[in-house]
Design a protein around this motif. Structure first.
Motif, PDB file in Angstrom:
ATOM      1  N   ALA A   1      15.629 -23.660  46.334  1.00 45.19           N
ATOM      2  CA  ALA A   1      15.428 -22.907  45.092  1.00 45.19           C
ATOM      3  C   ALA A   1      16.808 -22.362  44.740  1.00 45.19           C
ATOM      4  CB  ALA A   1      14.419 -21.777  45.303  1.00 45.19           C
ATOM      5  N   PRO A   2      17.006 -21.808  43.531  1.00 44.08           N
ATOM      6  CA  PRO A   2      18.347 -21.292  43.211  1.00 44.08           C
ATOM      7  C   PRO A   2      18.788 -20.251  44.259  1.00 44.08           C
ATOM      8  CG  PRO A   2      16.956 -21.340  41.253  1.00 44.08           C
ATOM      9  CD  PRO A   2      16.056 -21.663  42.401  1.00 44.08           C
TER      10      PRO A   2
ATOM     11  N   VAL B   1      18.784 -20.503  47.425  1.00 42.57           N
ATOM     12  CA  VAL B   1      17.949 -20.517  48.640  1.00 42.57           C
ATOM     13  C   VAL B   1      18.066 -21.902  49.280  1.00 42.57           C
ATOM     14  CG1 VAL B   1      15.608 -20.245  49.553  1.00 42.57           C
ATOM     15  CG2 VAL B   1      16.353 -18.852  47.603  1.00 42.57           C
ATOM     16  N   PHE B   2      18.506 -21.942  50.528  1.00 41.58           N
ATOM     17  CA  PHE B   2      18.816 -23.203  51.182  1.00 41.58           C
ATOM     18  C   PHE B   2      18.087 -23.374  52.507  1.00 41.58           C
ATOM     19  CE2 PHE B   2      22.250 -22.399  48.322  1.00 41.58           C
ATOM     20  CZ  PHE B   2      22.558 -23.650  47.816  1.00 41.58           C
TER      21      PHE B   2
ATOM     22  N   ASP C   1      17.251  -4.734  39.045  1.00 34.64           N
ATOM     23  CA  ASP C   1      16.716  -6.096  39.183  1.00 34.64           C
ATOM     24  C   ASP C   1      17.286  -6.824  40.388  1.00 34.64           C
ATOM     25  OD1 ASP C   1      15.170  -5.992  36.965  1.00 34.64           O
ATOM     26  OD2 ASP C   1      16.629  -6.948  35.631  1.00 34.64           O
ATOM     27  N   GLY C   2      18.150  -6.167  41.139  1.00 30.72           N
ATOM     28  CA  GLY C   2      18.914  -6.875  42.162  1.00 30.72           C
ATOM     29  C   GLY C   2      18.167  -7.146  43.448  1.00 30.72           C
TER      30      GLY C   2
ATOM     31  N   PHE D   1      14.271  -8.178  45.476  1.00 32.21           N
ATOM     32  CA  PHE D   1      12.925  -8.735  45.332  1.00 32.21           C
ATOM     33  C   PHE D   1      11.917  -7.671  45.740  1.00 32.21           C
ATOM     34  CE2 PHE D   1      15.480 -12.566  46.075  1.00 32.21           C
ATOM     35  CZ  PHE D   1      15.014 -13.390  45.062  1.00 32.21           C
ATOM     36  N   ARG D   2      10.992  -7.387  44.833  1.00 31.31           N
ATOM     37  CA  ARG D   2       9.929  -6.427  45.116  1.00 31.31           C
ATOM     38  C   ARG D   2       8.598  -7.167  45.148  1.00 31.31           C
ATOM     39  NH1 ARG D   2      13.454  -3.912  41.663  1.00 31.31           N
ATOM     40  NH2 ARG D   2      14.179  -1.839  42.252  1.00 31.31           N
TER      41      ARG D   2
ATOM     42  N   LEU E   1      12.073  -7.032  49.841  1.00 32.92           N
ATOM     43  CA  LEU E   1      12.772  -7.870  50.815  1.00 32.92           C
ATOM     44  C   LEU E   1      14.149  -7.243  50.957  1.00 32.92           C
ATOM     45  CD1 LEU E   1      11.713 -11.449  49.694  1.00 32.92           C
ATOM     46  CD2 LEU E   1      10.672  -9.927  51.379  1.00 32.92           C
TER      47      LEU E   1
ATOM     48  N   TYR F   1      18.027 -10.551  51.415  1.00 32.40           N
ATOM     49  CA  TYR F   1      17.580 -11.039  50.109  1.00 32.40           C
ATOM     50  C   TYR F   1      18.185 -10.213  48.991  1.00 32.40           C
ATOM     51  CZ  TYR F   1      14.310 -13.569  52.921  1.00 32.40           C
ATOM     52  OH  TYR F   1      13.777 -14.422  53.849  1.00 32.40           O
TER      53      TYR F   1
ATOM     54  N   ASP G   1      18.242 -10.524  44.603  1.00 35.55           N
ATOM     55  CA  ASP G   1      17.858 -11.329  43.441  1.00 35.55           C
ATOM     56  C   ASP G   1      19.027 -11.383  42.477  1.00 35.55           C
ATOM     57  OD1 ASP G   1      16.491 -12.842  41.670  1.00 35.55           O
ATOM     58  OD2 ASP G   1      14.934 -11.372  41.204  1.00 35.55           O
ATOM     59  N   GLU G   2      20.024 -12.176  42.847  1.00 38.86           N
ATOM     60  CA  GLU G   2      21.235 -12.294  42.052  1.00 38.86           C
ATOM     61  C   GLU G   2      20.912 -12.845  40.667  1.00 38.86           C
ATOM     62  OE1 GLU G   2      24.189 -11.455  42.902  1.00 38.86           O
ATOM     63  OE2 GLU G   2      24.079 -11.213  45.080  1.00 38.86           O
ATOM     64  N   ALA G   3      21.607 -12.312  39.661  1.00 43.02           N
ATOM     65  CA  ALA G   3      21.399 -12.825  38.305  1.00 43.02           C
ATOM     66  C   ALA G   3      21.872 -14.271  38.209  1.00 43.02           C
ATOM     67  CB  ALA G   3      22.142 -11.955  37.298  1.00 43.02           C
TER      68      ALA G   3
ATOM     69  N   ARG H   1      20.689 -16.090  47.349  1.00 44.74           N
ATOM     70  CA  ARG H   1      19.660 -15.059  47.196  1.00 44.74           C
ATOM     71  C   ARG H   1      18.975 -14.800  48.545  1.00 44.74           C
ATOM     72  NH1 ARG H   1      16.013 -15.799  42.052  1.00 44.74           N
ATOM     73  NH2 ARG H   1      15.462 -17.793  43.016  1.00 44.74           N
ATOM     74  N   GLU H   2      18.924 -15.795  49.408  1.00 41.37           N
ATOM     75  CA  GLU H   2      18.562 -15.583  50.818  1.00 41.37           C
ATOM     76  C   GLU H   2      19.803 -15.963  51.606  1.00 41.37           C
ATOM     77  OE1 GLU H   2      14.668 -16.675  52.860  1.00 41.37           O
ATOM     78  OE2 GLU H   2      15.910 -18.263  53.674  1.00 41.37           O
TER      79      GLU H   2
END
Lengths: 588, 588
Positions: B38-39, B41-42, B93-94, B96-97, B108, B141, B143-145, B155-156
């Motif tokens: 995912a963006p 996330v690897f 927003d930075g 994950f909730r 997270l 974690y 949640d980078e823009a 992001r992870e």
């Protein structure tokens, strides 16, 4: 370097944590191994992390021996692959879902079949690339309704999950067997008793499926086994179906008044009092046919009634019925459900009334009707006449009523025959510690994982999935290896090999203890050294017993005579040993 | 056991992934180290996991040497501790909730100060328990823009985060220094160039704060350094404040027409054309005072205007102004903001008009006014007269206008003087690879972490926080160590020590290769063995160059003469070596 208690992050507690239900939870918290952060979510303190790493090391070694390669997938995964296999919905409330800042849906993965499948699809294209077995040791998430018992059922927990990929069924069998063998070796090395039981694959789909259960009274699973070697969890147990009986010559069914008999017990009492059996034997609950109304809620939210008919001496088993109807959730029917089906006479429901068929897809009510497999053609039953205060006697299956199918929903009882003919089964409680199963082509089909075979034809890959609960195993071992004083780890996963305690205040004793520690370290032992200067021997011994390192060496006044004590934590045996012989005494 | 390519989970790719912006991302994907899920996330494939574990091992060894003990905290954490410190809101927003099935709020964790603090509070109560340094290597974690550049900003991602606990400031200094020293050793062992810069603590609060930056053109951070040894990131750079000047004798300010001069450039042109300077020199942008209207959005959503005055030859630096106003978010003022403040004449804003003070808390507009530190008393400026199409010339700071304070918001320029007098600074780009800072008592205060001191008095604990980006470091090393053929890992973290390639189809060659592999393994090398039977040497060599193991041993036809080739990946040098000397040739 030894770990010294003077600067280790460890504080033992005298009191059990108030939320702890089981011994392992109490002791792991009190001895400073773990610390609760939220319901079912724990921090690993240094001692706990050491034990966890030892469990993981054993698993890694046996995975390597089984030819599996380690990978590591993210916990945070996008919805789409789970939507493609239907699990996004099937998991219901059981997973953690979230959205990112752009509103895209994610989950915290409870298990990783989808993304392993997709990654292999991305990278592999030929049968030559197979077989492949890959695994990870990774933190998983499930939003359990009742996180309980410490690490035994957490919401964040560590699992080893392996996945195999083959292009033939024989290949899958071999990959499955390799993992199954590895699990046997892992549990043997951990000294963990296990029973391999047939399991229902449940929400995972697939064919062959076995669970490794550790027999324990604190277990959440019930399983059955026969002397002859059959073993299954109750969800997977299959009923031995009796032969059908002839229906010719059986008397006609008769509808009889049965006032105030809404339960099986009241019905049997009334029958014996008012309508004694012609052959003089008593009627029993086993002569009655109970019809239980259930509501199935599908993942898409739709609701359907279904009625299960089973002998009156059996209950509907929650877990068996859940598995039978998965992925639907099963609920008792509500008053609203009955109101919506005026054809059902509550308390007196039966498949037949003098007007004809009442239950079944083709019947007056149109409600799906499923029967316990024991209700074979030719069996006679007392059951509801679907008329208020009336039952029908001598209703014959196959002659007077039929069903839409059979269902394995009835409770299993001590003494029921094993399906493989190996004798009566016994019931026991266990805790799942491992699960191996053949997913077959379910995930590969859903996600389009195909490879070219030997003939250049695209074939769908067949998969297996193999899980071990790392943190749960650790807790079970703690549950098994303790006494009233504390933990008593087996050497294979103890946080340290030896715990050296220096007592008193004499600098000569502490100096001798340093020497003992150095000797033990030189011999390859991991040493925990209680070098705290101002504590009484009693406090130090109590800590050592609570922490549970297998061997404790007490260095005290005896050093003046050149001796120390070596204390075996599990047996409690203490031996006086000359300083020069500490290493062999500890290493045995 | 060597890893054999015939059954390893590895597939190299010829094409760069379409979403890859930087070399490390391209090569790590193409060489089979990582795979996007995912963006930002690897997944870590076997090769990648090996490198990651080597980086982690170096970090663990140096943490142990620094006296820190390893723990492991959950990624899933409840809201409450983060609410107590204000970070639940500050992160905006930075992070994950998410909510659990009962509606309880979780996040997270992006970093773990709160729960480390609370756990120490739970377990410790005395200064005797301190100092304490504990750390974890754990997946975090954010949640980078704009997750970008592969592992450089995920992001992870995996971080080592350590926390120290002391009851005195001197203790914190010592704990901080121990971690700082460990970082220097870690980066030295990794062969990673770094600059230690003064950093602003930003959202973390606290006092002393330094970043380890790796100088690289792909870096996201700008930092400055002087020949004399000063180094800081631009957020932490402080302006050298000139001495105030006398105001006596300065001419009065005059308001002059300045039609069509909404920008600094048009204003300077007009000034030079219409109002030449008495001394004959040209007016420049540095003679003008620019007033920038900003909107501050506080975590609670409230919005406030603020105006920053700075010399017209400087820009407001986004990062510096963000830090200056943290935790508020800074936005340009909107048309709606101007409409709400009719006292501001857009394009001609200034602190003063012929009617008196316009900007500042006590002024006509009541809008907070902050000045660049260079605008000292006695300096003369051309600035807006707050009248349409008019500017005021010769407006004197301290005489004609004042402000509510100063602010470090202006861009830093090549040649600006270092605040420590060590000369002019140069600008460079870098990537943060580590961060050490003294949190002080901020978290302990917010969460009530106190211990009894030597005198039996409760004192608040003082803390430090120390982070290293494990996955980012790995990516930076990949970014540095490659060529057009692929990766070329330094030995310290290479996935294997040696890559043995058997070429051709001659069984004698493969047998000789098996011998070479066995010899290398016996000497303690980790061996990757390309035993694939049907591939051309060219394909195998290309894979070896792409994968980037430091030493490659080519076993081919030369075995008939008892020789193999040893190929140094980084230098490209190939040496013919007798079979008996392979081990020393590889191990150097």
């Amino acid at each position: 370097m030894p770990v010294r208690l003077t600067n280790y992050f460890l504080r033992t507690l005298r009191e059990d944590p108030s939320d702890a239900e089981v011994t392992s939870h109490k002791l792991l918290v009190r001895a400073g191994y773990i610390r609760r952060q939220a319901p079912g979510v724990f921090a690993w303190l240094p001692l706990g992390l050491r034990v966890k790493e030892k469990v993981e090391r054993i698993i890694r070694e046996e995975m390597a021996a089984a030819g599996a390669h380690e990978v590591h997938f993210p916990a945070l995964l996008p919805k789409e692959p789970y939507e493609a296999t239907g699990r996004w919905e099937e998991y219901g409330d059981g997973i953690f879902r979230l959205q990112d800042r752009k509103g895209a849906d994610y989950l915290l993965a409870p298990t990783h079949e989808e993304v392993f499948t997709l990654t292999v699809k991305d990278l592999y294209s030929s049968y030559k690339d197979l077989p492949l077995s890959i695994y990870q040791i990774q933190d998983k998430y499930r939003d359990e309704a009742r996180p309980r018992a410490g690490l035994l059922r957490g919401r964040e927990f560590t699992m080893k999950d392996a996945y195999s990929f083959d292009h033939t069924d024989a290949g899958l069998d071999a990959s499955y067997q390799a993992q199954r063998d590895a699990y046997e070796r892992i549990f043997a090395r951990l000294g963990l008793e296990y029973v391999i039981v047939q399991a229902d694959a449940g929400a995972m789909g697939g064919s062959r499926s076995e669970e490794f259960l550790h027999p324990t009274p604190v277990g959440e699973d019930t399983f059955v086994r026969s002397e002859g070697g059959y073993a299954a969890n109750v969800e997977a147990f299959t009923t031995v179906v009796p032969d059908a009986l002839p229906t010719e010559g059986l008397p006609d069914a008769v509808v009889l008044d049965s006032p105030n008999t809404p339960t099986i017990a009241t019905l049997v009492d009334l029958a014996n009092a008012e309508y004694p059996r012609p052959d003089g034997r008593d009627w029993t609950a086993a002569d009655t046919l109970k019809n239980v109304v259930l509501a199935l809620v599908q993942p898409d939210g739709s609701r359907e009634l279904v009625i299960v008919g089973l002998p009156g001496d059996r209950e509907v088993d929650d877990k068996r019925v859940e598995v039978a109807f998965a992925p639907a959730e099963v609920e008792p029917a509500t008053e609203a459900d009955f109101a919506a089906h005026p054809g059902l006479v509550k308390g007196y429901i039966g498949p037949w009334s003098p007007d004809g068929a009442v239950l079944g897809a083709e019947s007056a009510t149109g409600i799906r009707y499923l029967l316990d497999p024991r209700v074979v053609d030719g069996t006679e039953w007392i059951t509801g006449a679907n008329l208020d205060q009336k039952h029908v006697f001598g209703l014959v299956a196959g002659r007077d009523f039929t069903a839409d199918g059979t269902i394995e929903a009835a409770s299993v009882r001590e003494g029921d025959p094993a399906p493989d003919g190996s004798g009566p089964v016994h019931l026991a409680r266990g805790m799942e510690i491992g699960h191996v199963f053949q997913l077959g082509r379910k995930y590969a089909d859903a996600l389009g994982l195909k490879v070219l075979d030997e003939n250049g034809k695209l074939v769908t890959v067949t998969m297996g999935s193999y899980g071990i609960g790392v943190t749960r195993i650790l807790a079970i071992i703690a549950e098994e290896h303790n006494d009233e004083k504390g933990l008593a780890w087996p050497a294979s996963i103890a946080p340290f090999d030896v715990h050296v305690v220096a007592t008193g205040k004499d600098p000569a004793v502490f100096e001798a203890a340093e020497g003992v520690v150095a000797d033990l370290e030189a011999s390859g032992c991991d040493v925990l050294f209680d070098d705290r200067p101002k504590l009484s021997p009693g406090v130090k011994f109590a800590d050592a017993e609570l922490i549970g390192v297998p061997k404790i060496v007490i260095v005290g006044r005896g050093v003046a005579d050149g001796v120390v004590e070596v204390w075996d934590r599990a047996s409690g045996e203490r031996t006086t040993v000359p300083l020069a012989e500490v290493v062999p005494a500890v290493r045995g």
